[in-house]
Design a protein around this motif. Sequence first.
Motif, PDB file in Angstrom:
ATOM      1  N   LEU A  22       0.833  -1.201   0.000  1.00 19.88           N
ATOM      2  CA  LEU A  22       0.000   0.000   0.000  1.00 19.88           C
ATOM      3  C   LEU A  22       0.868   1.251   0.000  1.00 19.88           C
ATOM      4  CD1 LEU A  22      -3.038   0.614   0.112  1.00 19.88           C
ATOM      5  CD2 LEU A  22      -2.827   0.874   2.580  1.00 19.88           C
ATOM      6  N   LYS A  23       1.932   1.206   0.806  1.00 17.11           N
ATOM      7  CA  LYS A  23       2.843   2.340   0.899  1.00 17.11           C
ATOM      8  C   LYS A  23       3.396   2.675  -0.485  1.00 17.11           C
ATOM      9  CE  LYS A  23       6.985   3.905   3.262  1.00 17.11           C
ATOM     10  NZ  LYS A  23       7.895   3.626   4.356  1.00 17.11           N
ATOM     11  N   ASN A  29       2.076   7.572  -5.998  1.00 17.64           N
ATOM     12  CA  ASN A  29       1.201   8.523  -6.683  1.00 17.64           C
ATOM     13  C   ASN A  29       1.467   9.971  -6.318  1.00 17.64           C
ATOM     14  OD1 ASN A  29      -0.108   6.627  -8.134  1.00 17.64           O
ATOM     15  ND2 ASN A  29      -1.788   6.355  -6.681  1.00 17.64           N
ATOM     16  N   ARG A  30       1.985  10.189  -5.112  1.00 21.13           N
ATOM     17  CA  ARG A  30       2.070  11.594  -4.714  1.00 21.13           C
ATOM     18  C   ARG A  30       3.498  12.005  -4.324  1.00 21.13           C
ATOM     19  NH1 ARG A  30       3.869  13.299  -0.944  1.00 21.13           N
ATOM     20  NH2 ARG A  30       4.039  12.336   1.089  1.00 21.13           N
ATOM     21  N   GLY A  31       4.485  11.208  -4.732  1.00 22.41           N
ATOM     22  CA  GLY A  31       5.863  11.583  -4.425  1.00 22.41           C
ATOM     23  C   GLY A  31       6.392  10.795  -3.258  1.00 22.41           C
ATOM     24  N   MET A  32       7.500  10.128  -3.469  1.00 21.63           N
ATOM     25  CA  MET A  32       8.017   9.204  -2.465  1.00 21.63           C
ATOM     26  C   MET A  32       8.589   9.905  -1.249  1.00 21.63           C
ATOM     27  SD  MET A  32       7.720   6.002  -3.199  1.00 21.63           S
ATOM     28  CE  MET A  32       9.102   5.083  -2.492  1.00 21.63           C
ATOM     29  N   THR A  33       9.359  10.941  -1.460  1.00 17.61           N
ATOM     30  CA  THR A  33      10.105  11.494  -0.339  1.00 17.61           C
ATOM     31  C   THR A  33       9.904  13.005  -0.250  1.00 17.61           C
ATOM     32  OG1 THR A  33      12.033  11.973  -1.686  1.00 17.61           O
ATOM     33  CG2 THR A  33      11.919   9.772  -0.701  1.00 17.61           C
ATOM     34  N   LEU A  34      10.289  13.544   0.889  1.00 18.81           N
ATOM     35  CA  LEU A  34      10.251  14.992   1.082  1.00 18.81           C
ATOM     36  C   LEU A  34      11.106  15.678   0.018  1.00 18.81           C
ATOM     37  CD1 LEU A  34       9.435  17.415   2.854  1.00 18.81           C
ATOM     38  CD2 LEU A  34      11.431  16.938   4.289  1.00 18.81           C
ATOM     39  N   GLU A  35      12.284  15.096  -0.254  1.00 21.80           N
ATOM     40  CA  GLU A  35      13.178  15.690  -1.257  1.00 21.80           C
ATOM     41  C   GLU A  35      12.507  15.758  -2.626  1.00 21.80           C
ATOM     42  OE1 GLU A  35      17.262  14.177  -1.468  1.00 21.80           O
ATOM     43  OE2 GLU A  35      17.219  14.571  -3.618  1.00 21.80           O
ATOM     44  N   GLU A  36      11.837  14.676  -3.007  1.00 18.88           N
ATOM     45  CA  GLU A  36      11.152  14.674  -4.300  1.00 18.88           C
ATOM     46  C   GLU A  36      10.033  15.707  -4.345  1.00 18.88           C
ATOM     47  OE1 GLU A  36      11.913  10.081  -5.779  1.00 18.88           O
ATOM     48  OE2 GLU A  36       9.947  10.671  -5.056  1.00 18.88           O
ATOM     49  N   PHE A  99      17.589  27.141   2.324  1.00 12.64           N
ATOM     50  CA  PHE A  99      16.957  26.260   3.311  1.00 12.64           C
ATOM     51  C   PHE A  99      17.446  24.823   3.265  1.00 12.64           C
ATOM     52  CE2 PHE A  99      13.810  23.867   0.772  1.00 12.64           C
ATOM     53  CZ  PHE A  99      13.725  24.635  -0.387  1.00 12.64           C
ATOM     54  N   GLU A 100      17.082  24.119   4.315  1.00 17.40           N
ATOM     55  CA  GLU A 100      17.401  22.709   4.457  1.00 17.40           C
ATOM     56  C   GLU A 100      16.092  21.984   4.761  1.00 17.40           C
ATOM     57  OE1 GLU A 100      20.559  21.548   4.128  1.00 17.40           O
ATOM     58  OE2 GLU A 100      19.849  19.497   4.458  1.00 17.40           O
ATOM     59  N   ALA A 101      15.942  20.740   4.291  1.00 13.04           N
ATOM     60  CA  ALA A 101      14.729  19.966   4.561  1.00 13.04           C
ATOM     61  C   ALA A 101      15.118  18.684   5.289  1.00 13.04           C
ATOM     62  CB  ALA A 101      14.029  19.638   3.254  1.00 13.04           C
ATOM     63  N   LYS A 102      14.412  18.408   6.380  1.00 15.39           N
ATOM     64  CA  LYS A 102      14.747  17.237   7.193  1.00 15.39           C
ATOM     65  C   LYS A 102      13.482  16.532   7.646  1.00 15.39           C
ATOM     66  CE  LYS A 102      19.300  17.821   7.573  1.00 15.39           C
ATOM     67  NZ  LYS A 102      20.250  16.870   6.973  1.00 15.39           N
ATOM     68  N   ILE A 136      12.631  23.204   6.490  1.00 11.09           N
ATOM     69  CA  ILE A 136      11.350  22.523   6.304  1.00 11.09           C
ATOM     70  C   ILE A 136      11.457  21.214   7.078  1.00 11.09           C
ATOM     71  CG2 ILE A 136       9.861  21.346   4.632  1.00 11.09           C
ATOM     72  CD1 ILE A 136      10.536  23.545   2.618  1.00 11.09           C
ATOM     73  N   LEU A 137      10.595  21.065   8.083  1.00 13.92           N
ATOM     74  CA  LEU A 137      10.652  19.898   8.976  1.00 13.92           C
ATOM     75  C   LEU A 137       9.445  19.012   8.721  1.00 13.92           C
ATOM     76  CD1 LEU A 137      11.524  21.752  12.333  1.00 13.92           C
ATOM     77  CD2 LEU A 137      13.103  20.805  10.639  1.00 13.92           C
ATOM     78  N   ARG A 138       9.687  17.734   8.501  1.00 13.57           N
ATOM     79  CA  ARG A 138       8.580  16.802   8.280  1.00 13.57           C
ATOM     80  C   ARG A 138       8.544  15.757   9.388  1.00 13.57           C
ATOM     81  NH1 ARG A 138       8.037  11.789   5.085  1.00 13.57           N
ATOM     82  NH2 ARG A 138       5.820  11.468   4.717  1.00 13.57           N
ATOM     83  N   PHE A 139       7.368  15.617   9.999  1.00 13.12           N
ATOM     84  CA  PHE A 139       7.137  14.519  10.939  1.00 13.12           C
ATOM     85  C   PHE A 139       6.522  13.394  10.103  1.00 13.12           C
ATOM     86  CE2 PHE A 139       7.325  18.222  13.664  1.00 13.12           C
ATOM     87  CZ  PHE A 139       8.050  17.764  14.762  1.00 13.12           C
TER      88      PHE A 139
END
Lengths: 199, 199
Positions: A22-23, A29-36, A99-102, A136-139
């Motif tokens: 499912l993952k 469909n909506r982008g695998m990673t924060l970077e993408e 910026f940095e994204a983590k 940009i911080l992603r939980f």
Amino acid sequence: MELRYPNGKVYKPQEVKNNPHLKQRIYGNRGMTLEEDINETNLYYLEQEIAVIHKKPTPVQIVNVDYPKRSAAVIKEAYFKQASTTDYNGIYKGRYIDFEAKETKNKTSFPLQNFHEHQIKHMSDCVKQDGICFVILRFSSTDEIYFLDAKHLLTFWTRKNAGGRKSISKQEVETYGHPLAIGFRPRIDYIKVIDKLYF
Amino acid sequence: MELRYPNGKVYKPQEVKNNPHLKQRIYGNRGMTLEEDINETNLYYLEQEIAVIHKKPTPVQIVNVDYPKRSAAVIKEAYFKQASTTDYNGIYKGRYIDFEAKETKNKTSFPLQNFHEHQIKHMSDCVKQDGICFVILRFSSTDEIYFLDAKHLLTFWTRKNAGGRKSISKQEVETYGHPLAIGFRPRIDYIKVIDKLYF
């Protein structure tokens, strides 16, 4: 932030976590990673002539290169180097953007070990030059994304170095940061927050 | 631009060209390449908190990485990718800075083939966003260095695409550009020209 299925049911990332198939399907469909997601966003900004922001290439120390006849050079030995800056920079309405994204799997706090001393130094330098500088911080467990001005990150970093907590609590992220919704185009519209905060 | 020995005699790069030992010695003292001179200059600006400008890493497509036990990851197969931007960018007094540095052995003109279409596109995008965008051009046979605003480069590029000459004449570089002297610290003080032109 709540994501909903077309029928209105709330989308629960927990369902995805325990089902690799499912993952694959949903994230595919909506982008695998924060970077993408961020790269897609930057491409959108570039195409729409909204902003010019690029991810910097991964720094690599090249040791050995083979030049075969009639074909492209092949790098045969190289090593990853530590970056001396953040990953993303560029320009928006004449202003310098950096910026940095983590991401973190933690649910209650964002560990500061996600950042390196040299990145903090770089952000501090950019802030002194009056740049628009943030993280940009992603939980990832809840797929919540926040925009946090570098000034706040620097304050939390100073607190850590003074013997304080080694992370930013979720509540602090909510208080000092700004939520970023996930959309279609652009996926993570961080320029909207920049417009609100700096223009 | 004239370089002089301590005794006042004019330094002639021609002497160097035919003597590899001398070349080694003299260039060893003042920086081997244009890239090194610019990197030294940027380091000086960074240390003195004048500006934050970095060279972007060389873009590499990594295909195969070996992770030996107890030691660093080794990239075993990778290829050079074409960059989608210029080589240098950063911030000075809140403004976005973006440039490319190129050399030619030609004495009478600067060939436009030194630039790629995507770099021109990128500079055009940055100019539209009101960035400070330029090229540093070095005529290596005479060691003359010029600062040329990207707007002029874009004009010459358009002329080429319209069937005009494939280079910028030396006289045009002198007319539209600004000479950059070679110093000790910083080696190539391009911020001085930026101050004059944009602030």
